[in-house]
Design an enzyme around this catalytic site. Structure first.
Site, PDB file in Angstrom:
ATOM      1  N   ASP A  87       3.997  -6.306  -3.921  1.00 57.15           N
ATOM      2  CA  ASP A  87       3.418  -5.508  -5.006  1.00 57.15           C
ATOM      3  C   ASP A  87       4.395  -4.513  -5.623  1.00 57.15           C
ATOM      4  O   ASP A  87       3.984  -3.615  -6.345  1.00 57.15           O
ATOM      5  CB  ASP A  87       2.179  -4.756  -4.496  1.00 57.15           C
ATOM      6  CG  ASP A  87       2.512  -3.790  -3.358  1.00 57.15           C
ATOM      7  OD1 ASP A  87       3.699  -3.695  -2.979  1.00 57.15           O
ATOM      8  OD2 ASP A  87       1.580  -3.128  -2.849  1.00 57.15           O
ATOM      9  N   SER A 130       2.984   3.044   5.136  1.00 54.35           N
ATOM     10  CA  SER A 130       2.274   1.865   4.631  1.00 54.35           C
ATOM     11  C   SER A 130       2.854   0.546   5.121  1.00 54.35           C
ATOM     12  O   SER A 130       2.187  -0.485   5.024  1.00 54.35           O
ATOM     13  CB  SER A 130       2.276   1.863   3.098  1.00 54.35           C
ATOM     14  OG  SER A 130       3.595   1.887   2.590  1.00 54.35           O
ATOM     15  N   HIS A 161       6.036  -3.154  -1.250  1.00 53.52           N
ATOM     16  CA  HIS A 161       5.721  -3.727   0.065  1.00 53.52           C
ATOM     17  C   HIS A 161       6.058  -5.216   0.064  1.00 53.52           C
ATOM     18  O   HIS A 161       6.121  -5.841  -0.994  1.00 53.52           O
ATOM     19  CB  HIS A 161       4.239  -3.536   0.398  1.00 53.52           C
ATOM     20  CG  HIS A 161       3.791  -2.110   0.314  1.00 53.52           C
ATOM     21  ND1 HIS A 161       3.094  -1.617  -0.767  1.00 53.52           N
ATOM     22  CD2 HIS A 161       3.983  -1.068   1.161  1.00 53.52           C
ATOM     23  CE1 HIS A 161       2.855  -0.321  -0.578  1.00 53.52           C
ATOM     24  NE2 HIS A 161       3.394   0.037   0.571  1.00 53.52           N
TER      25      HIS A 161
END
Length: 366
Positions: free
Chosen positions: A338, A36, A341
């Site tokens: 968040d 991610s 990240h």
């Protein structure tokens, strides 16, 4: 000394990510593998069933002004690297697999991907977001390769002018294990297996024709608000007094990085014709956790911009994008987006340090 630091940082800030580098440092294509931290849409295309929040704002709000599948408010390190070399943002593989050849690069990264195959985790009753591990991504690359070049000579010429990024990958191998109750003591012996999967991937890419490869290490994940919330300790000595990060978790990620560097050196000796670069994500980012306001992160480094409250603005039942969560007004003032990240501003900071700050070895720029 402080004045000199300010001058150096000001110089780095003036070096725009939009400015194309010299022709001697130019690549014609970029191929990226990872999770991610660099996924530009593959997980979203699969449906993002395990993390549907990334389908909507506030994800993507800052730069793209809509959700793109990136797990941030804007651009990622891979986007800034593409900008620096004058290349377009990498399309996700699943968006172009059936189309005409994409000769300027493709992104194989998938949010939630692991370095070790997913079957290893399912055997331990650990549930992942995706089965698209690093091995799966390599398979995608091999499938795409025939559309990019046919003969060995053609492939050698093409890939000689291409940049390959293998990672960051491996963070999910640790994080999902932690979330399912594994301890640092249980995971430390797994480091050679995780690093081994990364090294095998780099070896395979070199055998396929890759010459210029960047292999990033782990970020200081013990500084992330998810870790600080879920693995908080009543013992004050568990926290680094300089950063407020969880020392034992960061020690594990530093161990991973050191092991990775050792194994990459062996690869360099095995493939002397290849340029295998280690990208020190940990070293490039740790200073913003020590003195965030010095670097312009006035919202701090440990508290998430987008979340559902609590000391670090991370709430597992109201994570970013879910009911009960809110996003800060100025994400550029925050390091943490968040909980797991970084913000676009933090990714931009790290990418500049990789290019100009000496945190890539050998240097990313020749």
């Amino acid at each position: 000394m402080k004045t000199m630091n300010i001058l150096v940082f000001s110089l780095l800030c003036c070096l725009s990510s939009k400015s194309v580098l010299s022709s001697s440092d130019h690549y014609n294509a970029i191929f990226n593998f990872g999770d991610s931290y660099s996924d530009t849409g593959n997980f979203l295309i699969t449906g993002a069933l395990a993390y549907p929040e990334i389908k909507n704002l506030p994800y993507g709000e800052t730069f793209f002004h809509h959700a793109t599948g990136r797990c941030s408010n804007g651009r990622l390190i891979i986007d800034f690297i593409a900008e620096a070399f004058g290349l377009p943002y990498l399309p996700p593989y699943l968006a172009v697999a059936e189309g005409p050849p994409v000769r300027m690069g493709v992104n194989f990264a998938v949010a939630g991907a692991t370095a070790i195959d997913a079957s290893f985790f399912s055997a331990q009753n650990i549930t992942l977001w995706t089965n698209d591990s690093l091995n799966v991504q390599l398979g995608w690359f091999k499938s795409l390769k025939s559309s990019l070049c046919t003969t060995k000579q053609e492939c050698d010429e093409y890939f000689k002018k291409s940049l390959f990024l293998v990672g960051e990958i491996g963070e999910n191998d640790y994080s999902f294990s932690f979330l399912f109750g594994r301890t640092i003591e249980q995971l430390r012996p797994l480091v050679p297996q995780i690093v081994g999967a990364i090294i095998r991937a780099v070896s395979i890419l070199i055998e396929e024709g890759a010459v210029n490869l960047v292999v990033p290490g782990q970020l200081p994940t013990g500084c992330f608000s998810l870790y600080l919330t879920l693995f908080q300790s009543a013992n004050e000595s568990a926290y680094d007094p300089k950063t407020g990060c969880l020392k034992a978790y960061n020690a594990l990620f530093k161990y991973h990085n050191n092991y990775l560097k050792q194994e990459l050196q062996k690869l360099r000796e095995q493939y002397p014709h290849a340029r295998v670069m280690y990208a020190d994500y940990y070293g490039a980012s740790i200073s913003i956790y020590r003195t965030p306001k010095f670097y312009g992160f006035y919202g701090g480094a440990l508290r998430a911009c987008c979340g559902g409250g609590g000391p670090y603005n991370y709430n597992n039942s109201a994570s970013c994008g879910n009911p009960g969560s809110t996003a800060c007004e100025d994400p550029s003032a925050f390091v943490d987006w968040d909980g797991i990240h970084l913000t676009e501003a933090a990714y931009h900071f790290v990418s500049k340090r990789l290019f100009y700050g000496g945190f890539t070895s050998p240097p990313l720029l020749s």
